[in-house]
Design a protein around this motif. Structure first.
Motif, short mmCIF file in Angstrom:
data_model
loop_
_atom_site.label_atom_id
_atom_site.label_comp_id
_atom_site.label_asym_id
_atom_site.label_seq_id
_atom_site.Cartn_x
_atom_site.Cartn_y
_atom_site.Cartn_z
N PHE A 1 0.80 -1.22 0.00
CA PHE A 1 0.00 0.00 0.00
C PHE A 1 0.84 1.28 0.00
O PHE A 1 0.50 2.24 -0.71
CB PHE A 1 -0.96 0.00 1.19
N PRO A 2 1.95 1.36 0.75
CA PRO A 2 2.73 2.60 0.72
C PRO A 2 3.30 2.95 -0.65
O PRO A 2 3.59 4.13 -0.93
CB PRO A 2 3.86 2.33 1.72
N TYR A 3 3.44 1.95 -1.53
CA TYR A 3 4.01 2.19 -2.85
C TYR A 3 2.96 2.62 -3.89
O TYR A 3 3.30 2.96 -5.02
CB TYR A 3 4.72 0.94 -3.36
N LEU A 4 1.69 2.59 -3.51
CA LEU A 4 0.61 3.01 -4.41
C LEU A 4 0.30 4.48 -4.17
O LEU A 4 -0.03 4.89 -3.06
CB LEU A 4 -0.64 2.17 -4.16
N VAL A 5 0.41 5.28 -5.23
CA VAL A 5 0.20 6.73 -5.12
C VAL A 5 -1.23 7.08 -5.49
O VAL A 5 -1.76 6.59 -6.50
CB VAL A 5 1.19 7.48 -6.04
N TYR A 6 -1.84 7.95 -4.70
CA TYR A 6 -3.20 8.39 -4.99
C TYR A 6 -3.21 9.57 -5.96
O TYR A 6 -3.90 10.57 -5.76
CB TYR A 6 -3.90 8.79 -3.69
N ASP A 7 -2.45 9.48 -7.04
CA ASP A 7 -2.55 10.49 -8.08
C ASP A 7 -3.55 10.01 -9.14
O ASP A 7 -4.15 8.94 -9.00
CB ASP A 7 -1.17 10.78 -8.69
N LYS A 8 -3.73 10.78 -10.19
CA LYS A 8 -4.76 10.45 -11.17
C LYS A 8 -4.47 9.15 -11.90
O LYS A 8 -5.40 8.49 -12.40
CB LYS A 8 -4.91 11.60 -12.17
N ASN A 9 -3.20 8.78 -11.96
CA ASN A 9 -2.83 7.56 -12.68
C ASN A 9 -2.64 6.37 -11.75
O ASN A 9 -2.32 5.28 -12.23
CB ASN A 9 -1.53 7.80 -13.46
N TYR A 10 -2.83 6.59 -10.44
CA TYR A 10 -2.53 5.53 -9.46
C TYR A 10 -1.15 4.93 -9.75
O TYR A 10 -0.99 3.71 -9.86
CB TYR A 10 -3.61 4.45 -9.46
N SER A 11 -0.18 5.79 -9.86
CA SER A 11 1.18 5.35 -10.16
C SER A 11 1.79 4.67 -8.94
O SER A 11 1.21 4.64 -7.85
CB SER A 11 2.04 6.54 -10.60
N THR A 12 2.96 4.09 -9.12
CA THR A 12 3.62 3.37 -8.04
C THR A 12 5.04 3.88 -7.87
O THR A 12 5.67 4.37 -8.81
CB THR A 12 3.65 1.85 -8.31
N ILE A 13 5.56 3.75 -6.63
CA ILE A 13 6.87 4.33 -6.31
C ILE A 13 7.76 3.34 -5.55
O ILE A 13 8.53 3.73 -4.68
CB ILE A 13 6.71 5.62 -5.48
N SER A 14 7.67 2.07 -5.88
CA SER A 14 8.57 1.11 -5.23
C SER A 14 10.01 1.42 -5.60
O SER A 14 10.30 1.80 -6.74
CB SER A 14 8.22 -0.31 -5.65
N PRO A 15 10.95 1.28 -4.65
CA PRO A 15 12.35 1.59 -4.94
C PRO A 15 12.96 0.74 -6.05
O PRO A 15 13.84 1.20 -6.77
CB PRO A 15 13.05 1.33 -3.60
#
Length: 217
Positions: free
Chosen positions: A111-125
């Motif tokens: 869940f922390p790697y899922l971004v609540y932006d318009k594209n539901y992008s992800t930020i895993s390292p």
């Protein structure tokens, strides 16, 4: 190079754990010309919960943006996973899905790697390779017929969005008890279970070994 096996089973030396170790053996075989560290993490040894919905991982400018803020027994494990070079998840199937312990772990990890932006992008390292090993009492045709695969696919799809699409294997019709006579288990034939295990489980171990090897490119 570090590869972790996450054991979602309460048992440390039975079907799931054995297959996870075989997968790590495959990792070591494939990485014999490289330095590689492997470790099995037994989730049932750890005290933690699922996501607490604090949203600290989503707070803009927060110190925990993109990572779980809860400090419990899996805090360091999540840190390890964030820098891993590969992860192998393993779980027995209870009532058609993975164990609650592994589900709670995945909530906290993903869940922390899922971004609540318009594209539901992800930020895993890292976009590390992933594998998933399922063990279950039911036969393969039953698994197909009662919708297990659609449930598994949802989990795999979420993991795939965050990291990479998992390699998957199933170990079916597993041998559950050391002595079937001690338990109400008349739905099964111990003799048939034992005969199946003698032939099939070594093949499953080979499959797990190959999945481990496939994680190392």
């Amino acid at each position: 190079m570090k590869v972790y096996a996450i054991n979602g089973s309460p048992r440390k030396n039975k079907n799931t754990a054995t297959l996870l170790q075989k997968a790590l053996d495959g990792v070591k075989e494939a990485a014999k010309d490289k330095e590689v560290e492997t470790e099995i993490i037994n989730l049932y040894d750890l005290n933690y919960t699922g996501c607490k919905s604090c949203f600290a991982c989503k707070r803009i400018g927060g110190t925990s943006y993109g990572k779980c803020a809860v400090k419990d027994d899996i805090h360091e494990v999540l840190e390890k996973i964030s820098q891993a070079d590969g992860v192998i998840f393993g779980s027995p199937i209870y009532f058609g899905t993975i164990t609650g312990q592994l589900q709670s772990f995945l909530e906290r990890l993903l869940f922390p790697y899922l971004v609540y932006d318009k594209n539901y992008s992800t930020i895993s390292p890292k976009k590390m390779p992933i594998a998933f090993i399922y063990t279950m009492n039911v036969a393969e045709d039953f698994m197909d017929n009662v919708g297990y695969l659609s449930t598994f696919n949802k989990t795999e799809s979420t993991i795939g969005r965050i990291f990479t699409k998992p390699s998957v294997m199933y170990s079916n019709n597993t041998y559950q008890f050391d002595d079937y006579s001690k338990y109400e288990s008349s739905a099964f034939s111990e003799e048939e279970k034992a005969a199946h295990r003698k032939v099939q489980f070594p093949l499953d171990c080979e499959k797990a070994f190959e999945i481990g090897k496939s994680l190392i490119k």
